[in-house]
Write an enzyme that holds these catalytic residues in place. Structure first.
Site, mmCIF file in Angstrom:
data_model
loop_
_atom_site.group_PDB
_atom_site.id
_atom_site.type_symbol
_atom_site.label_atom_id
_atom_site.label_comp_id
_atom_site.label_asym_id
_atom_site.label_seq_id
_atom_site.Cartn_x
_atom_site.Cartn_y
_atom_site.Cartn_z
ATOM 1 N N ALA A 240 0.847 -1.188 0.000
ATOM 2 C CA ALA A 240 0.000 0.000 0.000
ATOM 3 C C ALA A 240 0.885 1.240 0.000
ATOM 4 O O ALA A 240 2.000 1.216 0.520
ATOM 5 C CB ALA A 240 -0.913 -0.003 1.223
ATOM 6 N N LYS A 241 0.397 2.313 -0.606
ATOM 7 C CA LYS A 241 1.131 3.580 -0.603
ATOM 8 C C LYS A 241 0.605 4.425 0.563
ATOM 9 O O LYS A 241 -0.540 4.877 0.557
ATOM 10 C CB LYS A 241 0.966 4.328 -1.922
ATOM 11 N N TRP A 242 1.467 4.639 1.544
ATOM 12 C CA TRP A 242 1.068 5.326 2.772
ATOM 13 C C TRP A 242 1.123 6.834 2.597
ATOM 14 O O TRP A 242 2.050 7.368 1.988
ATOM 15 C CB TRP A 242 1.974 4.888 3.922
#
Length: 351
Positions: free
Chosen positions: A23-25
């Site tokens: 996931a891209k935080w």
């Protein structure tokens, strides 16, 4: 040794096959150096963040291996979602304020890469091996330190991309399994959400290079009929910047206050105190010139954006086209898509 810049990602339209996916935080990228009781939390540009997150420094010292360098993201979770506004507030010059915010809005750290362990540098170790070492090093780790979920299943990555936005995440990051770690190089891939909206152009800022448009100031009407500043669009070619000055010239307002510009009061520096307005300075902009030119809010353009942070675009929007067929009054928040809510705790539990 700190300071150290992280490896970066370049944008692509689709999730590429055959990689590791995460996931891209949406937080502050940080590289943490720990050597016994000594810890340094470094920002993306290499400047230390340690003093702003004392509770996180304590937690990292207690949970990371004795000697290590870990790449990850500082985030703040509020109401089951990432909250970038609350995270931004943590960068404050006053020690008393830092202490108070550390208690009121404690931060978390999501680890997704291991760059050194003990006396061994892992920069020249392939990603797949670094990931295995990270999983082992953080086995059984507890909040507020988390191991970022990762998968090599592209179908699962696509599911994450579609579901996790409701928890405030940016999208998905794809990393080649044999990728070595190269600081400050864009060798990973990011796939971000993109939507479009029709917005009102109510002003612009000049570009730092001269009297050409640097960015357009955008607005949407709220339920009360007030035009709210929602963000900016920029990244125009230089020729286009000059053309925009000519296109907007007929809309210039000699006296925004007398002519009733909806943001006229914001041209007064005294009105900026404590407000997020187009001409306001902030902790991030420092002494950067944020003066702006008011134009009659009668033109509509379509922009692309990734997601919202409260009532504003989280990042700079991208200009797509003028919409002469749209009435400015019809450009309201109602047109914006709202992603389905998703509890961030379920995302983190995948680690």
């Amino acid at each position: 040794m700190p300071p150290m810049k992280p490896m970066l990602a370049k944008s692509v339209a689709k999730i590429p096959p055959g990689m590791q996916y995460e996931a891209k935080w949406d937080g502050f990228r940080a590289i943490v150096h720990r050597d016994g009781a000594e810890i340094v939390i470094g920002s993306r540009n290499g400047k230390p963040l340690t003093r702003y997150f004392p509770e996180l420094a304590e937690a990292l010292t207690a949970r990371l291996p004795q000697r290590c360098v870990v790449d990850g993201e500082i985030v703040i979770v509020h109401d089951g979602r990432l909250d970038f506004d609350r995270l931004s507030e943590r960068i404050h010059p006053a020690a008393s304020r830092v202490k108070l915010l550390a208690e009121q809005t404690p931060a978390s750290f999501v680890a997704f890469d291991l760059l050194a362990l003990g006396d061994e540098s892992l920069l020249d170790t392939p990603l797949a091996e670094r990931r295995a070492a990270l999983v082992e090093a953080l086995r059984g780790v507890t909040a507020p330190v988390h191991l970022a979920p990762a998968t090599t299943d592209a179908a699962q990555a696509q599911e994450w991309f579609e579901r996790y936005e409701g928890a405030g995440l940016d999208g998905v990051v794809a990393k080649p399994l044999d990728l070595l770690y190269h600081p400050d190089a864009r060798l990973m891939f990011k796939i971000k959400h993109e939507r479009t909206a029709d917005v009102v152009v109510a002003g612009y800022r000049f570009h730092k290079s001269g009297p050409v448009v640097g960015s357009l100031l955008l607005g949407l009407y709220d339920d009360s009929g007030a035009l709210q500043h929602i963000g900016v669009c920029a990244a125009f070619p230089m020729k286009r910047r000059a053309e925009l000055v000519e296109e907007l010239a007929p809309l210039l307002m000699d006296d925004p206050v007398a002519d009733g510009h909806p943001w006229a009061a914001w041209l007064d520096e005294a009105a900026h105190a404590g407000a997020r307005l187009p001409g306001a300075q902030s902790r991030w902009t420092g002494k950067k010139d944020l003066s702006w030119v008011a134009v009659r809010p009668s033109r509509v353009c379509e922009v692309a954006y990734d997601h919202m942070e409260g009532d504003r675009f989280r990042h700079t929007a991208q200009f797509r086209r003028w919409r002469p067929d749209r009435d400015p009054a019809s450009c309201t928040y109602a047109q914006l898509e709202e992603p389905v809510r998703y509890d961030l705790a379920e995302v983190l539990s995948g680690g």
